[in-house]
Write a protein that holds these residues in place. Structure first.
Motif, PDB file in Angstrom:
ATOM      1  N   HIS A  17      -2.130  10.839   5.188  1.00  0.00           N
ATOM      2  CA  HIS A  17      -3.157  11.299   4.249  1.00  0.00           C
ATOM      3  C   HIS A  17      -3.547  10.176   3.298  1.00  0.00           C
ATOM      4  N   LEU A  18      -2.555   9.431   2.812  1.00  0.00           N
ATOM      5  CA  LEU A  18      -2.828   8.273   1.952  1.00  0.00           C
ATOM      6  C   LEU A  18      -3.673   7.245   2.705  1.00  0.00           C
ATOM      7  N   THR A  19      -3.335   7.002   3.953  1.00  0.00           N
ATOM      8  CA  THR A  19      -4.081   6.030   4.748  1.00  0.00           C
ATOM      9  C   THR A  19      -5.527   6.479   4.947  1.00  0.00           C
ATOM     10  N   ARG A  20      -5.740   7.772   5.164  1.00  0.00           N
ATOM     11  CA  ARG A  20      -7.110   8.279   5.325  1.00  0.00           C
ATOM     12  C   ARG A  20      -7.915   8.069   4.055  1.00  0.00           C
ATOM     13  N   ASP A  21      -7.288   8.329   2.889  1.00  0.00           N
ATOM     14  CA  ASP A  21      -7.990   8.098   1.624  1.00  0.00           C
ATOM     15  C   ASP A  21      -8.356   6.625   1.469  1.00  0.00           C
ATOM     16  N   PHE A  22      -7.417   5.745   1.790  1.00  0.00           N
ATOM     17  CA  PHE A  22      -7.690   4.308   1.697  1.00  0.00           C
ATOM     18  C   PHE A  22      -8.866   3.927   2.587  1.00  0.00           C
ATOM     19  N   ARG A  23      -8.836   4.380   3.822  1.00  0.00           N
ATOM     20  CA  ARG A  23      -9.911   4.015   4.748  1.00  0.00           C
ATOM     21  C   ARG A  23     -11.252   4.598   4.296  1.00  0.00           C
ATOM     22  N   SER A  24     -11.220   5.821   3.786  1.00  0.00           N
ATOM     23  CA  SER A  24     -12.460   6.482   3.373  1.00  0.00           C
ATOM     24  C   SER A  24     -13.108   5.787   2.190  1.00  0.00           C
ATOM     25  N   ILE A  25     -12.305   5.398   1.193  1.00  0.00           N
ATOM     26  CA  ILE A  25     -12.851   4.829  -0.037  1.00  0.00           C
ATOM     27  C   ILE A  25     -12.918   3.304   0.024  1.00  0.00           C
ATOM     28  N   LEU A  26     -11.881   2.671   0.532  1.00  0.00           N
ATOM     29  CA  LEU A  26     -11.810   1.207   0.499  1.00  0.00           C
ATOM     30  C   LEU A  26     -12.230   0.550   1.807  1.00  0.00           C
ATOM     31  N   GLY A  27     -12.285   1.321   2.881  1.00  0.00           N
ATOM     32  CA  GLY A  27     -12.692   0.756   4.159  1.00  0.00           C
ATOM     33  C   GLY A  27     -11.616  -0.042   4.854  1.00  0.00           C
ATOM     34  N   MET A  28     -10.363   0.170   4.459  1.00  0.00           N
ATOM     35  CA  MET A  28      -9.249  -0.542   5.089  1.00  0.00           C
ATOM     36  C   MET A  28      -7.973   0.271   4.940  1.00  0.00           C
ATOM     37  N   ALA A  29      -6.971  -0.050   5.748  1.00  0.00           N
ATOM     38  CA  ALA A  29      -5.679   0.620   5.659  1.00  0.00           C
ATOM     39  C   ALA A  29      -4.869   0.051   4.499  1.00  0.00           C
ATOM     40  N   PRO A  30      -3.904   0.815   3.965  1.00  0.00           N
ATOM     41  CA  PRO A  30      -3.066   0.298   2.882  1.00  0.00           C
ATOM     42  C   PRO A  30      -2.372  -1.011   3.218  1.00  0.00           C
ATOM     43  N   ARG A  31      -1.886  -1.141   4.433  1.00  0.00           N
ATOM     44  CA  ARG A  31      -1.178  -2.371   4.816  1.00  0.00           C
ATOM     45  C   ARG A  31      -2.116  -3.568   4.782  1.00  0.00           C
ATOM     46  N   THR A  32      -3.360  -3.363   5.215  1.00  0.00           N
ATOM     47  CA  THR A  32      -4.338  -4.453   5.192  1.00  0.00           C
ATOM     48  C   THR A  32      -4.651  -4.854   3.756  1.00  0.00           C
ATOM     49  N   TYR A  33      -4.839  -3.844   2.900  1.00  0.00           N
ATOM     50  CA  TYR A  33      -5.101  -4.131   1.490  1.00  0.00           C
ATOM     51  C   TYR A  33      -3.944  -4.886   0.861  1.00  0.00           C
ATOM     52  N   ARG A  34      -2.728  -4.424   1.101  1.00  0.00           N
ATOM     53  CA  ARG A  34      -1.560  -5.066   0.492  1.00  0.00           C
ATOM     54  C   ARG A  34      -1.443  -6.525   0.916  1.00  0.00           C
ATOM     55  N   ALA A  35      -1.757  -6.813   2.168  1.00  0.00           N
ATOM     56  CA  ALA A  35      -1.632  -8.182   2.670  1.00  0.00           C
ATOM     57  C   ALA A  35      -2.555  -9.148   1.942  1.00  0.00           C
ATOM     58  N   GLY A  36      -3.716  -8.666   1.479  1.00  0.00           N
ATOM     59  CA  GLY A  36      -4.663  -9.569   0.827  1.00  0.00           C
ATOM     60  C   GLY A  36      -4.757  -9.417  -0.668  1.00  0.00           C
ATOM     61  N   ALA A  37      -3.966  -8.506  -1.257  1.00  0.00           N
ATOM     62  CA  ALA A  37      -4.161  -8.162  -2.668  1.00  0.00           C
ATOM     63  C   ALA A  37      -3.842  -9.292  -3.623  1.00  0.00           C
ATOM     64  N   SER A  38      -2.955 -10.198  -3.249  1.00  0.00           N
ATOM     65  CA  SER A  38      -2.585 -11.279  -4.170  1.00  0.00           C
ATOM     66  C   SER A  38      -3.348 -12.562  -3.909  1.00  0.00           C
ATOM     67  N   GLU A  39      -4.260 -12.538  -2.934  1.00  0.00           N
ATOM     68  CA  GLU A  39      -4.976 -13.755  -2.589  1.00  0.00           C
ATOM     69  C   GLU A  39      -6.211 -13.927  -3.450  1.00  0.00           C
ATOM     70  N   LYS A  40      -6.534 -15.175  -3.780  1.00  0.00           N
ATOM     71  CA  LYS A  40      -7.786 -15.480  -4.440  1.00  0.00           C
ATOM     72  C   LYS A  40      -8.888 -15.563  -3.401  1.00  0.00           C
ATOM     73  N   SER A  41     -10.081 -15.244  -3.845  1.00  0.00           N
ATOM     74  CA  SER A  41     -11.238 -15.429  -2.970  1.00  0.00           C
ATOM     75  C   SER A  41     -11.374 -16.915  -2.634  1.00  0.00           C
ATOM     76  N   PRO A  42     -11.620 -17.247  -1.363  1.00  0.00           N
ATOM     77  CA  PRO A  42     -11.789 -18.654  -1.013  1.00  0.00           C
ATOM     78  C   PRO A  42     -12.986 -19.295  -1.685  1.00  0.00           C
ATOM     79  N   ASP A  43     -13.920 -18.486  -2.190  1.00  0.00           N
ATOM     80  CA  ASP A  43     -15.112 -19.024  -2.848  1.00  0.00           C
ATOM     81  C   ASP A  43     -15.018 -19.017  -4.357  1.00  0.00           C
ATOM     82  N   GLU A  44     -13.802 -18.740  -4.875  1.00  0.00           N
ATOM     83  CA  GLU A  44     -13.692 -18.615  -6.329  1.00  0.00           C
ATOM     84  C   GLU A  44     -13.408 -19.961  -6.968  1.00  0.00           C
TER      85      GLU A  44
END
Length: 267
Positions: free
Chosen positions: A236-263
C-alpha cells in the motif's frame, strides 16, 4: 514539523529558509519559506516537492500568486539568480483570497497585490536581515487583508492541526471525533478552506513522513515503516509512492541523498 518535510531532495536545495510568522499572524500562516539561488550560466537546479495540502501565497519577481493544494509531486527548474518569499497559509487566511480553493488544485492564480510585491521586493534587496524584514512585512499584510479571525476560521485551523500536525490522527473518523464534529462537517470544512478531502490530507502527511524517514534512515525496512504510518502493508505504501511521486520507495531512497548533476554550489 521538520524544516524540510515535503522537500523530496534536500541535498539539492539552494539556500532555503523556513521562518515563523510574526506573533500576530500565527493564525494565518504556518511558516514563510524563502529560497534564494544563484546558478551558474547554462546550468540549472531541479527542485522536487510533494507539497502540503494547503494554499501558498508567493511573491516573486514583482508578482503575487496564489497556488492551490497539489495532488502529485511537482518540480521547478531554477536558473540564473533570484528569490521567492512564500507563505504556507493556514485555513483562516484562505477565504479572503479565494472563494473556491478546490478550483486551484494543481493550479495557481495571480493576486492583485502590488503593495505586497513592492514591500517584499524592497525588503529582499537590503542585505542582512532581509528575510526577517520580508516576514514582518508579509505578516502585517496578511493581518490587514484578513482582519479578525472568527470562530469558524479557528475551527478550520484546528482541523489542519489534527490532520497535518505532529500529534495527528490516522482516520477521518478519528479526526472528526477529536474535533467534536461530524465527518460530513469535517468534509465541508476541508473543502471550503483547503480544497481537498480530509482523507487526502492524511495520505499526503503519511507520504511526506515516509519520504523523510527513508532519507534519514537508508536501512529502514519498508514493512515496519508502513506499519508505523498506518498503511495496511508495504505494498500500500509503494502504491502511494508510485501514485504521487512516480517511483517506488526503494528508487526514491537510492537517490534521496544525491545532488542534482546540474546544481551549482549553494549560496
Amino acid at each position: 514539523m521538520s524544516r524540510t518535510r515535503g522537500v523530496l531532495y534536500p541535498a539539492r536545495l539552494p539556500e532555503f529558509h523556513r521562518l515563523p510568522p510574526e506573533a500576530h499572524a500565527r493564525e494565518l500562516a504556518v511558516w514563510f519559506w524563502i529560497p534564494e539561488w544563484d546558478i551558474e550560466p547554462g546550468r540549472s537546479s531541479r527542485q522536487d516537492i510533494v507539497g502540503y495540502p494547503a494554499l501558498n501565497l508567493v511573491v516573486e519577481q514583482g508578482a503575487v500568486t496564489l497556488s492551490g493544494a497539489t495532488t502529485r509531486a511537482s518540480h521547478r527548474d531554477l536558473s540564473g539568480a533570484g528569490w521567492a518569499v512564500g507563505a504556507l497559509l493556514r485555513p483562516a487566511a484562505v477565504a479572503t483570497l479565494t472563494d473556491d480553493p478546490a478550483a486551484l488544485i494543481d493550479a495557481e492564480t495571480t493576486v492583485d497585490a502590488p503593495d505586497l510585491a513592492d514591500a517584499i521586493g524592497a525588503s529582499m534587496s537590503t542585505g542582512d536581515g532581509r528575510r526577517e524584514r520580508a516576514v514582518a512585512v508579509f505578516s502585517d499584510w496578511l493581518v490587514r487583508r484578513v482582519g479578525p479571525v472568527d470562530d469558524a476560521a479557528m475551527r478550520a485551523n484546528a482541523l489542519v492541526d489534527v490532520l497535518m500536525g505532529d500529534d495527528t490522527v490516522d482516520t477521518v473518523e478519528e479526526a472528526a471525533m477529536r474535533l467534536a464534529v461530524s465527518t460530513r462537517t469535517l468534509q465541508r470544512l476541508c473543502h471550503r478552506h483547503v480544497g481537498v478531502s480530509p482523507a487526502a490530507m492524511i495520505r499526503r502527511r503519511r507520504l511526506q513522513v515516509a519520504a523523510e524517514r527513508l532519507r534519514l534512515d537508508p536501512g529502514l525496512e519498508l514493512s515496519g515503516l508502513a506499519a508505523d504510518l498506518g498503511y495496511a502493508d508495504h505494498a500500500h505504501l509503494t502504491r502511494d509512492f508510485r501514485s504521487i511521486l512516480g517511483m517506488a520507495p526503494r528508487t526514491y531512497r537510492a537517490g534521496a541523498s544525491e545532488k542534482s548533476p546540474d546544481e551549482s554550489a549553494k549560496i
